[in-house]
Design a protein around this motif. Structure first.
Motif, PDB file in Angstrom:
ATOM      1  N   ILE A  50       0.820  -1.214   0.000  1.00  0.00           N
ATOM      2  CA  ILE A  50       0.000   0.000   0.000  1.00  0.00           C
ATOM      3  C   ILE A  50       0.856   1.268   0.000  1.00  0.00           C
ATOM      4  O   ILE A  50       0.656   2.146  -0.827  1.00  0.00           O
ATOM      5  N   VAL A  51       1.794   1.360   0.924  1.00  0.00           N
ATOM      6  CA  VAL A  51       2.567   2.597   1.041  1.00  0.00           C
ATOM      7  C   VAL A  51       3.419   2.834  -0.207  1.00  0.00           C
ATOM      8  O   VAL A  51       3.276   3.866  -0.869  1.00  0.00           O
ATOM      9  N   ASP A  52       4.302   1.898  -0.523  1.00  0.00           N
ATOM     10  CA  ASP A  52       5.215   2.098  -1.663  1.00  0.00           C
ATOM     11  C   ASP A  52       4.490   2.378  -2.980  1.00  0.00           C
ATOM     12  O   ASP A  52       4.839   3.337  -3.675  1.00  0.00           O
ATOM     13  N   PRO A  53       3.491   1.569  -3.367  1.00  0.00           N
ATOM     14  CA  PRO A  53       2.835   1.832  -4.657  1.00  0.00           C
ATOM     15  C   PRO A  53       2.045   3.142  -4.701  1.00  0.00           C
ATOM     16  O   PRO A  53       1.700   3.616  -5.777  1.00  0.00           O
ATOM     17  N   ASN A  54       1.761   3.732  -3.539  1.00  0.00           N
ATOM     18  CA  ASN A  54       1.007   4.981  -3.527  1.00  0.00           C
ATOM     19  C   ASN A  54       1.863   6.209  -3.249  1.00  0.00           C
ATOM     20  O   ASN A  54       1.503   7.309  -3.664  1.00  0.00           O
ATOM     21  N   VAL A  55       2.998   6.042  -2.587  1.00  0.00           N
ATOM     22  CA  VAL A  55       3.869   7.195  -2.353  1.00  0.00           C
ATOM     23  C   VAL A  55       4.774   7.444  -3.556  1.00  0.00           C
ATOM     24  O   VAL A  55       5.079   8.608  -3.867  1.00  0.00           O
ATOM     25  N   ASP A  56       5.191   6.394  -4.249  1.00  0.00           N
ATOM     26  CA  ASP A  56       6.090   6.586  -5.399  1.00  0.00           C
ATOM     27  C   ASP A  56       5.495   7.495  -6.472  1.00  0.00           C
ATOM     28  O   ASP A  56       6.195   8.388  -6.967  1.00  0.00           O
ATOM     29  N   PRO A  57       4.225   7.341  -6.853  1.00  0.00           N
ATOM     30  CA  PRO A  57       3.669   8.268  -7.845  1.00  0.00           C
ATOM     31  C   PRO A  57       3.656   9.727  -7.367  1.00  0.00           C
ATOM     32  O   PRO A  57       3.798  10.645  -8.181  1.00  0.00           O
ATOM     33  N   ILE A  58       3.514   9.932  -6.064  1.00  0.00           N
ATOM     34  CA  ILE A  58       3.561  11.293  -5.521  1.00  0.00           C
ATOM     35  C   ILE A  58       4.983  11.842  -5.662  1.00  0.00           C
ATOM     36  O   ILE A  58       5.194  12.949  -6.151  1.00  0.00           O
ATOM     37  N   TRP A  59       5.964  11.042  -5.216  1.00  0.00           N
ATOM     38  CA  TRP A  59       7.355  11.483  -5.304  1.00  0.00           C
ATOM     39  C   TRP A  59       7.809  11.657  -6.754  1.00  0.00           C
ATOM     40  O   TRP A  59       8.629  12.520  -7.045  1.00  0.00           O
ATOM     41  N   ASP A  60       7.295  10.833  -7.645  1.00  0.00           N
ATOM     42  CA  ASP A  60       7.712  10.898  -9.051  1.00  0.00           C
ATOM     43  C   ASP A  60       6.901  11.894  -9.881  1.00  0.00           C
ATOM     44  O   ASP A  60       7.176  12.072 -11.068  1.00  0.00           O
ATOM     45  N   SER A  61       5.926  12.533  -9.293  1.00  0.00           N
ATOM     46  CA  SER A  61       5.010  13.389 -10.068  1.00  0.00           C
ATOM     47  C   SER A  61       5.647  14.696 -10.517  1.00  0.00           C
ATOM     48  O   SER A  61       5.200  15.303 -11.491  1.00  0.00           O
ATOM     49  N   VAL A  62       6.657  15.144  -9.812  1.00  0.00           N
ATOM     50  CA  VAL A  62       7.349  16.377 -10.187  1.00  0.00           C
ATOM     51  C   VAL A  62       8.828  16.036 -10.350  1.00  0.00           C
ATOM     52  O   VAL A  62       9.490  15.637  -9.397  1.00  0.00           O
ATOM     53  N   ILE A  90      -4.961   9.746  -1.155  1.00  0.00           N
ATOM     54  CA  ILE A  90      -6.034   9.333  -0.235  1.00  0.00           C
ATOM     55  C   ILE A  90      -5.733   7.949   0.338  1.00  0.00           C
ATOM     56  O   ILE A  90      -5.864   7.719   1.545  1.00  0.00           O
ATOM     57  N   THR A  91      -5.300   7.046  -0.512  1.00  0.00           N
ATOM     58  CA  THR A  91      -4.951   5.694  -0.047  1.00  0.00           C
ATOM     59  C   THR A  91      -3.784   5.750   0.928  1.00  0.00           C
ATOM     60  O   THR A  91      -3.808   5.093   1.978  1.00  0.00           O
ATOM     61  N   LEU A  92      -2.779   6.543   0.600  1.00  0.00           N
ATOM     62  CA  LEU A  92      -1.618   6.677   1.472  1.00  0.00           C
ATOM     63  C   LEU A  92      -2.006   7.263   2.831  1.00  0.00           C
ATOM     64  O   LEU A  92      -1.545   6.795   3.874  1.00  0.00           O
ATOM     65  N   ARG A  93      -2.874   8.252   2.815  1.00  0.00           N
ATOM     66  CA  ARG A  93      -3.297   8.856   4.086  1.00  0.00           C
ATOM     67  C   ARG A  93      -4.047   7.845   4.946  1.00  0.00           C
ATOM     68  O   ARG A  93      -3.842   7.762   6.154  1.00  0.00           O
ATOM     69  N   GLU A  94      -4.911   7.058   4.337  1.00  0.00           N
ATOM     70  CA  GLU A  94      -5.701   6.100   5.118  1.00  0.00           C
ATOM     71  C   GLU A  94      -4.880   4.947   5.673  1.00  0.00           C
ATOM     72  O   GLU A  94      -5.218   4.382   6.719  1.00  0.00           O
ATOM     73  N   ALA A 144       1.133  15.135   6.757  1.00  0.00           N
ATOM     74  CA  ALA A 144       1.932  15.457   5.567  1.00  0.00           C
ATOM     75  C   ALA A 144       1.169  15.094   4.294  1.00  0.00           C
ATOM     76  O   ALA A 144       1.177  15.855   3.317  1.00  0.00           O
ATOM     77  N   VAL A 145       0.499  13.960   4.311  1.00  0.00           N
ATOM     78  CA  VAL A 145      -0.278  13.554   3.128  1.00  0.00           C
ATOM     79  C   VAL A 145      -1.515  14.445   2.969  1.00  0.00           C
ATOM     80  O   VAL A 145      -1.936  14.718   1.845  1.00  0.00           O
ATOM     81  N   THR A 146      -2.056  14.922   4.070  1.00  0.00           N
ATOM     82  CA  THR A 146      -3.169  15.877   3.977  1.00  0.00           C
ATOM     83  C   THR A 146      -2.704  17.146   3.257  1.00  0.00           C
ATOM     84  O   THR A 146      -3.447  17.706   2.445  1.00  0.00           O
ATOM     85  N   GLN A 147      -1.477  17.583   3.515  1.00  0.00           N
ATOM     86  CA  GLN A 147      -0.902  18.726   2.785  1.00  0.00           C
ATOM     87  C   GLN A 147      -0.773  18.391   1.298  1.00  0.00           C
ATOM     88  O   GLN A 147      -1.013  19.257   0.441  1.00  0.00           O
ATOM     89  N   THR A 148      -0.406  17.161   1.001  1.00  0.00           N
ATOM     90  CA  THR A 148      -0.301  16.731  -0.391  1.00  0.00           C
ATOM     91  C   THR A 148      -1.656  16.823  -1.083  1.00  0.00           C
ATOM     92  O   THR A 148      -1.755  17.311  -2.212  1.00  0.00           O
ATOM     93  N   ILE A 149      -2.688  16.367  -0.402  1.00  0.00           N
ATOM     94  CA  ILE A 149      -4.038  16.412  -0.984  1.00  0.00           C
ATOM     95  C   ILE A 149      -4.460  17.863  -1.217  1.00  0.00           C
ATOM     96  O   ILE A 149      -5.039  18.183  -2.260  1.00  0.00           O
ATOM     97  N   ALA A 150      -4.133  18.754  -0.289  1.00  0.00           N
ATOM     98  CA  ALA A 150      -4.453  20.169  -0.470  1.00  0.00           C
ATOM     99  C   ALA A 150      -3.710  20.732  -1.685  1.00  0.00           C
ATOM    100  O   ALA A 150      -4.282  21.499  -2.476  1.00  0.00           O
ATOM    101  N   ALA A 151      -2.446  20.346  -1.856  1.00  0.00           N
ATOM    102  CA  ALA A 151      -1.669  20.796  -3.016  1.00  0.00           C
ATOM    103  C   ALA A 151      -2.264  20.266  -4.316  1.00  0.00           C
ATOM    104  O   ALA A 151      -2.336  20.988  -5.318  1.00  0.00           O
TER     105      ALA A 151
END
Length: 188
Positions: A50-62, A90-94, A144-151
């Motif tokens: 769950i964590v790795d497959p959902n955080v990597d797209p965030i880190w790789d998005s920019v 959302i998945t990462l936050r949950e 921190a992920v809530t900040q990501t969702i706001a961004a």
């Protein structure tokens, strides 16, 4: 005589029911004390699935990619790209809530190739003795992920990049505290 028999049966019946009520009380109290959760996946499995497959797209998005052909800037651009990124966030936050379920094992075996990483039972002992810090780390990841969702909602690339760094710092803080607390980091 028949009435005495009925009265005797009634007394026996109510006596048995009363005894059952008394013995059921501890069962009911024990059931109330048990958690409604049944954690089966380990923390390591949650990280991998769950964590790795959902955080990597965030880190790789920019990204800024430099090649012989020039510089390529990668950013989410379409509504669909932002929506996919939000679903990952959302998945990462949950998953931070799943990490906090009591009774979850760290891992089934030591699969780390990092010499500084503790064994699963040692990590579990650290978490148990400093549960408040573990909970705080999970809450910081949630924030921190809530900040990501706001961004993502604001389609703010700079804030997205900053929140990705915040996620990385929170993860590393928890790993340094519980997974490899004795790791010798190079000093500047």
């Amino acid at each position: 005589m028949k009435n005495n028999f009925i009265i005797a049966l009634a007394l026996i019946f109510f006596g048995v029911v009363a005894c059952e009520k008394q013995t059921d009380t501890p069962k009911v109290e024990a059931a109330k004390a048990e958690s409604p959760f049944r954690p089966t996946a380990t923390i390591q499995e949650l990280m991998k699935s769950i964590v790795d497959p959902n955080v990597d797209p965030i880190w790789d998005s920019v990204q800024t990619i430099s090649t012989a052909a020039g510089i390529e800037e990668k950013r989410p651009q379409t509504d669909e790209e932002w929506e996919v990124l939000k679903n990952h966030a959302i998945t990462l936050r949950e998953v931070t809530n799943l990490l906090l379920i009591e009774g979850r094992k760290v891992a089934t075996s030591n699969t780390s190739t990092v010499a500084a990483e503790l064994k699963p039972d040692e990590i579990e002992k650290l978490i148990a003795t400093n549960r408040a810090a573990f909970v705080q780390n999970a809450h910081e990841l949630h924030d921190a992920v809530t900040q990501t969702i706001a961004a993502i909602d604001a389609k703010d690339v700079a804030a997205l990049e900053a929140s990705g760094s915040a996620i990385d710092q929170v993860c590393e803080k928890c790993h340094m505290q519980f997974w490899y607390p004795n790791d010798k980091r190079p000093t500047k």
